[in-house]
Design a protein around this motif. Sequence first.
Motif, short mmCIF file in Angstrom:
data_model
loop_
_atom_site.label_atom_id
_atom_site.label_comp_id
_atom_site.label_asym_id
_atom_site.label_seq_id
_atom_site.Cartn_x
_atom_site.Cartn_y
_atom_site.Cartn_z
N GLN A 8 0.52 -1.08 -0.18
CA GLN A 8 0.19 -0.26 0.13
C GLN A 8 0.41 1.33 0.37
O GLN A 8 0.64 1.86 -0.59
CB GLN A 8 -1.04 -0.08 0.93
N HIS A 9 1.54 1.70 0.61
CA HIS A 9 2.77 2.47 1.12
C HIS A 9 4.02 3.01 0.13
O HIS A 9 5.03 3.58 0.58
CB HIS A 9 3.12 2.66 2.14
N GLY A 10 4.38 1.34 -0.78
CA GLY A 10 5.73 1.47 -1.52
C GLY A 10 6.77 0.97 -0.70
O GLY A 10 7.56 0.25 -0.84
N SER A 11 7.54 1.55 0.35
CA SER A 11 8.30 1.84 1.38
C SER A 11 7.71 2.06 2.33
O SER A 11 7.60 3.32 2.38
CB SER A 11 9.34 1.94 0.72
N LEU A 12 8.58 1.59 3.30
CA LEU A 12 8.32 1.85 5.01
C LEU A 12 9.48 1.50 5.52
O LEU A 12 10.50 0.55 5.40
CB LEU A 12 7.28 1.21 5.46
N THR A 13 9.69 2.70 6.70
CA THR A 13 11.07 2.09 8.42
C THR A 13 10.90 1.62 9.29
O THR A 13 9.25 1.37 9.36
CB THR A 13 11.31 3.92 8.45
N VAL A 14 11.29 0.53 9.36
CA VAL A 14 11.21 -0.09 10.70
C VAL A 14 9.96 1.03 11.96
O VAL A 14 8.85 -0.26 12.05
CB VAL A 14 11.65 -0.94 11.12
N GLY A 15 10.53 1.91 11.97
CA GLY A 15 9.97 2.78 12.69
C GLY A 15 8.69 2.75 12.55
O GLY A 15 6.78 3.15 13.20
N GLU A 16 8.18 3.24 10.93
CA GLU A 16 6.53 3.57 10.70
C GLU A 16 5.82 1.92 10.88
O GLU A 16 4.52 1.73 11.22
CB GLU A 16 6.95 3.91 9.07
N LEU A 17 6.63 0.99 10.05
CA LEU A 17 5.89 -0.28 10.49
C LEU A 17 5.24 -0.52 11.83
O LEU A 17 4.40 -1.23 12.67
CB LEU A 17 6.45 -1.35 9.97
N VAL A 18 5.82 -0.30 12.69
CA VAL A 18 5.89 -0.62 14.07
C VAL A 18 4.68 0.49 14.18
O VAL A 18 3.33 0.06 15.29
CB VAL A 18 7.12 -0.06 15.30
N ASP A 19 4.26 2.12 14.24
CA ASP A 19 3.58 2.46 14.32
C ASP A 19 2.34 2.04 12.96
O ASP A 19 1.10 1.99 14.20
CB ASP A 19 3.65 3.93 13.18
#
Length: 108
Positions: free
Chosen positions: A22-33
């Motif tokens: 859905q988002h293309g790319s995410l950081t670990v922190g964004e995935l945690v959120d």
Amino acid sequence: MQKVFQALSESNRYDIVELLRQHGSLTVGELVDKTDLRQPQVSKHLRILHEAGVVEMHPDANRRVYKLRPQAFTDLDHWLASYRQIWEDRFDQLDDYLDYIQKKGDRK
């Protein structure tokens, strides 16, 4: 291929893949959120997805950015295509049979 299936069979990893889709790319922190998981859990799931070839990681300063690796899904699609062909052949046979039944009924 088996590693991909094993990686995607766990619901949290599947959810992570969906978020990346859905988002293309995410950081670990964004995935945690975006999940109900803690950072160590997300990192573990990402490691498994990475080892299976489902995601790739790019460092950005002190962050790790993850995105889906298209080749894993292309391989999966090719594998599924053989099963699609089996079902298409069976539906064609069913269609032929239904045509036969209908024509036979029209003759009466």
